[in-house]
Design an enzyme around this catalytic site. Sequence first.
Site, short mmCIF file in Angstrom:
data_model
loop_
_atom_site.label_atom_id
_atom_site.label_comp_id
_atom_site.label_asym_id
_atom_site.label_seq_id
_atom_site.Cartn_x
_atom_site.Cartn_y
_atom_site.Cartn_z
N GLU A 42 69.79 30.87 5.91
CA GLU A 42 69.85 32.15 6.31
C GLU A 42 70.26 32.33 7.99
OE1 GLU A 42 66.32 35.32 7.77
OE2 GLU A 42 65.97 34.00 6.21
N ARG A 46 70.86 37.65 15.16
CA ARG A 46 70.21 37.96 16.58
C ARG A 46 70.87 37.39 17.86
NH1 ARG A 46 64.34 35.05 14.83
NH2 ARG A 46 64.22 36.19 12.99
N LYS A 130 60.56 39.10 0.52
CA LYS A 130 60.10 38.40 1.68
C LYS A 130 58.71 38.52 2.33
CE LYS A 130 61.59 37.13 6.47
NZ LYS A 130 62.45 37.50 7.41
#
Length: 209
Positions: A42, A46, A130
């Site tokens: 993943e 950011r 999640k």
Amino acid sequence: MLDKIDRVIAAAPVIPVVTVRGAEDAVPLARALAAGGLPAVEVTLRTPGALAALEAIAKNVPEAIAGAGTVLSTGQAKAAADAGAAFLVSPGATDDLIAGIRAVDIPWLPGAATASEVMRLREAGFFRQKFFPAEQAGGAAMLKGWGAPLPDIVFCPTGGITAANAQDYLSLPNVGCVGGSWVAPAKLIAEKDWAAIEKLAKAAAALRR
């Protein structure tokens, strides 16, 4: 779509959550993780170079399953899809994001932290979620408590997961895998110590579930 996200979840007990500045580090990092037994990765959105990193992995590391994390908007979901993302991960979910993800049509792990959020996503058709932020939201004990009333939901807990507590989560029947950054710490990425990261990945891949 459920079978596609299940393939991501089933790939390994841990999905590494990585933050990289660009393609230069992304490719050797993904190769090291995959060599250690963790093919799904993943890449968090950011940094300005996150999409380039994601695209580089998707194009140059066929043994990896490159996904985009911290997806907060439909625009980010589309950009990640265009970059070659095989799956998406979000810290939460909104009506707009749910609609946008459906339009993009990519396997998605939407985030939930409460029973109400889990149920809302369940009603929207998302049975793989999640659990975030896992440790702060109640940890393995919370997921154990949800097991009986929500037996058809499989979780990927992320947030505060470490080598020390990952097994607590993976031992639960409603946990398919965990997400964590401990297998690819920023210090080792900065030092380009891919051998050390591969070693951490091997230890994580050996966790039981």
